[in-house]
Every structure is written in C-alpha cells, then in structure tokens.
Design a protein around this motif. Structure first.
Motif, PDB file in Angstrom:
ATOM      1  N   ALA A   9       3.438  27.731  18.736  1.00 14.32           N
ATOM      2  CA  ALA A   9       2.636  27.289  19.887  1.00 14.32           C
ATOM      3  C   ALA A   9       2.170  28.485  20.711  1.00 14.32           C
ATOM      4  O   ALA A   9       1.006  28.533  21.135  1.00 14.32           O
ATOM      5  CB  ALA A   9       3.452  26.331  20.748  1.00 14.32           C
ATOM      6  N   ILE A  12      -0.650  30.118  18.850  1.00 14.69           N
ATOM      7  CA  ILE A  12      -1.890  29.335  18.927  1.00 14.69           C
ATOM      8  C   ILE A  12      -2.546  29.530  20.286  1.00 14.69           C
ATOM      9  O   ILE A  12      -3.756  29.775  20.382  1.00 14.69           O
ATOM     10  CB  ILE A  12      -1.597  27.846  18.678  1.00 14.69           C
ATOM     11  CG1 ILE A  12      -1.282  27.600  17.221  1.00 14.69           C
ATOM     12  CG2 ILE A  12      -2.784  26.992  19.073  1.00 14.69           C
ATOM     13  CD1 ILE A  12      -0.847  26.189  16.950  1.00 14.69           C
ATOM     14  N   VAL A  13      -1.751  29.446  21.362  1.00 11.37           N
ATOM     15  CA  VAL A  13      -2.345  29.508  22.700  1.00 11.37           C
ATOM     16  C   VAL A  13      -2.922  30.899  22.955  1.00 11.37           C
ATOM     17  O   VAL A  13      -4.060  31.039  23.432  1.00 11.37           O
ATOM     18  CB  VAL A  13      -1.289  29.131  23.753  1.00 11.37           C
ATOM     19  CG1 VAL A  13      -1.829  29.415  25.140  1.00 11.37           C
ATOM     20  CG2 VAL A  13      -0.937  27.670  23.633  1.00 11.37           C
ATOM     21  N   ALA A  16      -6.027  31.374  20.834  1.00 17.41           N
ATOM     22  CA  ALA A  16      -7.152  30.541  21.285  1.00 17.41           C
ATOM     23  C   ALA A  16      -7.780  31.135  22.538  1.00 17.41           C
ATOM     24  O   ALA A  16      -9.013  31.164  22.677  1.00 17.41           O
ATOM     25  CB  ALA A  16      -6.685  29.116  21.549  1.00 17.41           C
ATOM     26  N   ILE A  17      -6.934  31.642  23.440  1.00 18.56           N
ATOM     27  CA  ILE A  17      -7.496  32.281  24.633  1.00 18.56           C
ATOM     28  C   ILE A  17      -8.233  33.557  24.232  1.00 18.56           C
ATOM     29  O   ILE A  17      -9.297  33.869  24.768  1.00 18.56           O
ATOM     30  CB  ILE A  17      -6.376  32.557  25.655  1.00 18.56           C
ATOM     31  CG1 ILE A  17      -5.870  31.235  26.222  1.00 18.56           C
ATOM     32  CG2 ILE A  17      -6.878  33.429  26.791  1.00 18.56           C
ATOM     33  CD1 ILE A  17      -4.662  31.382  27.104  1.00 18.56           C
ATOM     34  N   LEU A  32      -9.911  33.454  16.137  1.00 20.64           N
ATOM     35  CA  LEU A  32     -10.061  32.039  15.795  1.00 20.64           C
ATOM     36  C   LEU A  32      -9.382  31.718  14.465  1.00 20.64           C
ATOM     37  O   LEU A  32      -8.794  30.636  14.305  1.00 20.64           O
ATOM     38  CB  LEU A  32     -11.549  31.696  15.734  1.00 20.64           C
ATOM     39  CG  LEU A  32     -11.905  30.242  15.556  1.00 20.64           C
ATOM     40  CD1 LEU A  32     -11.582  29.486  16.813  1.00 20.64           C
ATOM     41  CD2 LEU A  32     -13.354  30.093  15.204  1.00 20.64           C
ATOM     42  N   THR A  35      -5.817  31.168  15.141  1.00 19.07           N
ATOM     43  CA  THR A  35      -5.597  29.843  15.723  1.00 19.07           C
ATOM     44  C   THR A  35      -5.593  28.769  14.646  1.00 19.07           C
ATOM     45  O   THR A  35      -4.720  27.879  14.643  1.00 19.07           O
ATOM     46  CB  THR A  35      -6.697  29.534  16.747  1.00 19.07           C
ATOM     47  OG1 THR A  35      -6.804  30.621  17.628  1.00 19.07           O
ATOM     48  CG2 THR A  35      -6.380  28.298  17.517  1.00 19.07           C
ATOM     49  N   PHE A  36      -6.561  28.821  13.726  1.00 14.88           N
ATOM     50  CA  PHE A  36      -6.631  27.816  12.663  1.00 14.88           C
ATOM     51  C   PHE A  36      -5.375  27.861  11.800  1.00 14.88           C
ATOM     52  O   PHE A  36      -4.824  26.809  11.433  1.00 14.88           O
ATOM     53  CB  PHE A  36      -7.857  28.056  11.788  1.00 14.88           C
ATOM     54  CG  PHE A  36      -9.158  27.720  12.463  1.00 14.88           C
ATOM     55  CD1 PHE A  36      -9.187  26.856  13.536  1.00 14.88           C
ATOM     56  CD2 PHE A  36     -10.337  28.257  12.009  1.00 14.88           C
ATOM     57  CE1 PHE A  36     -10.371  26.546  14.158  1.00 14.88           C
ATOM     58  CE2 PHE A  36     -11.529  27.945  12.625  1.00 14.88           C
ATOM     59  CZ  PHE A  36     -11.546  27.093  13.697  1.00 14.88           C
ATOM     60  N   VAL A  39      -2.495  26.184  13.662  1.00 15.92           N
ATOM     61  CA  VAL A  39      -2.578  24.723  13.644  1.00 15.92           C
ATOM     62  C   VAL A  39      -2.188  24.189  12.266  1.00 15.92           C
ATOM     63  O   VAL A  39      -1.497  23.171  12.145  1.00 15.92           O
ATOM     64  CB  VAL A  39      -3.993  24.274  14.061  1.00 15.92           C
ATOM     65  CG1 VAL A  39      -4.146  22.780  13.928  1.00 15.92           C
ATOM     66  CG2 VAL A  39      -4.255  24.661  15.491  1.00 15.92           C
ATOM     67  N   TYR A  59     -11.310  25.318   7.260  1.00 11.68           N
ATOM     68  CA  TYR A  59     -11.567  26.055   8.491  1.00 11.68           C
ATOM     69  C   TYR A  59     -11.546  27.565   8.259  1.00 11.68           C
ATOM     70  O   TYR A  59     -12.483  28.268   8.607  1.00 11.68           O
ATOM     71  CB  TYR A  59     -10.541  25.679   9.559  1.00 11.68           C
ATOM     72  CG  TYR A  59     -10.963  24.481  10.365  1.00 11.68           C
ATOM     73  CD1 TYR A  59     -12.002  24.573  11.265  1.00 11.68           C
ATOM     74  CD2 TYR A  59     -10.340  23.265  10.217  1.00 11.68           C
ATOM     75  CE1 TYR A  59     -12.401  23.480  11.989  1.00 11.68           C
ATOM     76  CE2 TYR A  59     -10.728  22.160  10.932  1.00 11.68           C
ATOM     77  CZ  TYR A  59     -11.757  22.283  11.823  1.00 11.68           C
ATOM     78  OH  TYR A  59     -12.164  21.202  12.530  1.00 11.68           O
TER      79      TYR A  59
END
Lengths: 184, 118
Positions: A9, A12-13, A16-17, A32, A35-36, A39, A59
């Motif tokens: 987590a 990811i956060v 993503a930021i 990105l 992030t993919f 997830v 993705y």
C-alpha cells in the motif's frame, strides 16, 4: 499478511503521487508502472491471480507503453522552468481532499469490518473461461466489438490525412484506378 | 464429552486485513488520480489520472468479491476483466486524440487548448 499489505500500500500510494507530480513525463510513466504492479500484487494477495496477471499484461504491457509512445510523439514543454500545475490547481486539490474525506467518513462509519472473512475462493482459469463462454457471452461479444471499434477509431483519429506524400500516393492510386477502368 | 473451544481462530482472524483498509487505499488512489487529472496542465497526465481512478475502482471490485460471503458468484472478477478491456480501449482512443490535438495546436498544454473552434 498485514506487513505485506502495508508495504504494497505504501508503494502504491507513493508511486501514484509520483506519477502525477514528477516534472519529467517519462518519470511519471515509470512511476505509473510501479503503481500498476503494486495493484496487481494486491490482486494476487486477494486471491485473484488471473485478474492480477491480466492487470500486468494489459496495463504494464500495453497502456504504459502507449503512454510512453504518446510522450515520445508529443514534444512537451515541461522541461522549461514553467509551473507544472494548471491555472486552477488549487480547486483541483481542494476537490480531491474533500472527496477523500467524504469517502473515508462513509467507509469508516459503516460496520464493514464486522463481517468475517470467508474462506479463500478457488477460482481457476477454466471456470473463468466457462463463465465467459456461457453466462457472460453477450458482454464478451460486445467487448470484442468495442475493442475493434476502438482500434479502428484510434487509427482514424491519429492518422495524418493531409501530408503531400500521401496525397501524391493517392494521386498515383487514382491514376492506376483510372487506367484499370479504362482497360475495362 | 464436549470438546474444548478452539482458541486459534480469533487469533488468525485478527491477523487478516479488514475490508475497510482496501477501501481506504482505493479511495486514496482515486483521489490522487482525480487531483492529478484536475491539477496538471499536461494532457497526457490527465489520462494517467483517469487510469489511476479506473485502477482504484477495480481494486474495490476485487476486494468486495473477496469479502463476499456467497462464494459462488464470480461477478466481481468478471467485472474487473471487462473493465480492464474497456480501460485499454479508452487509453488507445484517448492517446490518439492527444496526438491529433498535438498536431493541430502544436501543444498539449491544457491551459492553451481552450477553444472549441478548429
């Protein structure tokens, strides 16, 4: 289990930021991708390996590459010392923060966590394929139609229609077609 | 003779991750994506924000499917698979539009693309 979730987590956060706040667009695309992948790791942890690998394939394999190509084909002016945020970035930030607080309020006020976790469902790729061919066959065909339309539409939108070479080509084609008609 | 109660089960259940953690994480990804789509002035970054929002929605689907008591339903997985396909179609058409807009305006700065007239 919880430590793994916390690590994924946080990854990811942070990524993503990073994906929306780097100045260099290539760094945004690479963030990105992280992030993919994070997830997809959460999908694997939740017991949905097929969705996780589809996420990695589609993705990371297709969408991220498309974004990198779009960055390549459009020369951006982000490297100049200009602000990277738009004119009304404050309104966007306020809307994001408000929406997040409303969502957290709505999630935490309900007794969602009282429901016990059921046993891990065994969902094989075979069952997914049988479901796609029986119960979900109409959505599957609709999706095939949508993907075909999107591919053709993307080519039609992005094709260059009015450069001199292609018009010369079309001239020769027209001449060839005219000669073919003349022979007939 | 009644069996003694099993003590191990609540210990395992407390180690499980509550559903609301996944929902809050998805809400955070969604809001980061939406803030990025609204704040940045580059058109490609707007599409990146939309992809992040779609990912957050898919994460919610998978989490609700996993915590669903009726295990026979596969609708969450199916919805995520179709949603990923739609996201791929959306990305291809959106990036084709970005390239077309760049050819026309010679910029993808959102603050400069503000006229509907071609």
């Amino acid at each position: 289990m919880q430590a793994i979730f916390a690590i994924i987590a946080a990854l990811i956060v942070v990524s993503a930021i990073g994906a929306i706040s780097f100045r260099n667009l290539v760094h945004c695309a690479l963030s990105l991708v992280v992030t993919f992948c994070g997830v997809a790791a959460l999908y694997l942890q939740l017991g949905a390996p097929f969705a996780g690998w589809v996420q990695v394939l589609v993705y990371v394999g297709a969408v991220a590459i498309l974004i990198v190509f779009a960055i390549l084909l459009t020369r951006s002016d982000e490297n100049k010392p200009e602000p990277i945020f738009g004119n009304n970035w404050k309104a966007g930030g306020v809307i994001g923060l408000l929406l997040f607080s409303v969502m957290v309020y709505a999630i935490t006020r309900d007794g969602l966590d009282s429901t016990p976790l059921p046993a891990k469902p065994e969902l094989t790729v075979r069952e997914i394929g049988v479901d796609l061919m029986t119960q979900y066959v109409i959505p599957l065909e609709t999706m095939a139609l949508l993907l075909t339309t999107a591919a053709i539409g993307a080519v039609i939108i992005a094709i260059r229609l009015c450069n001199p070479e292609s018009s010369a080509d079309s001239d020769t084609h027209a001449k060839a077609a005219g000669s073919v008609e003349a022979t007939h | 003779m009644p069996r003694p109660p099993v003590r191990l089960k609540p210990l395992i259940e407390t180690k499980m991750i509550p559903l609301s953690y996944y929902l809050i994480l998805a809400a955070l990804i969604f809001c980061v994506g939406m803030a990025g789509a609204l704040m940045r002035r580059n058109l490609i970054l707007t599409l990146v924000g939309i992809e992040l929002m779609l990912n957050a929605a898919n994460l919610n689907f998978i989490a609700f499917w996993r915590y669903n008591p009726s295990a026979a339903s596969h609708a969450g997985i199916m919805f995520v698979i179709f949603s990923i396909a739609i996201a791929a179609a959306e990305a291809s058409v959106g990036l084709a539009l970005v390239i077309s807009i760049y050819r026309h305006y010679k910029t993808i700065n959102l603050d400069k693309i503000d006229s509907l007239k071609g």
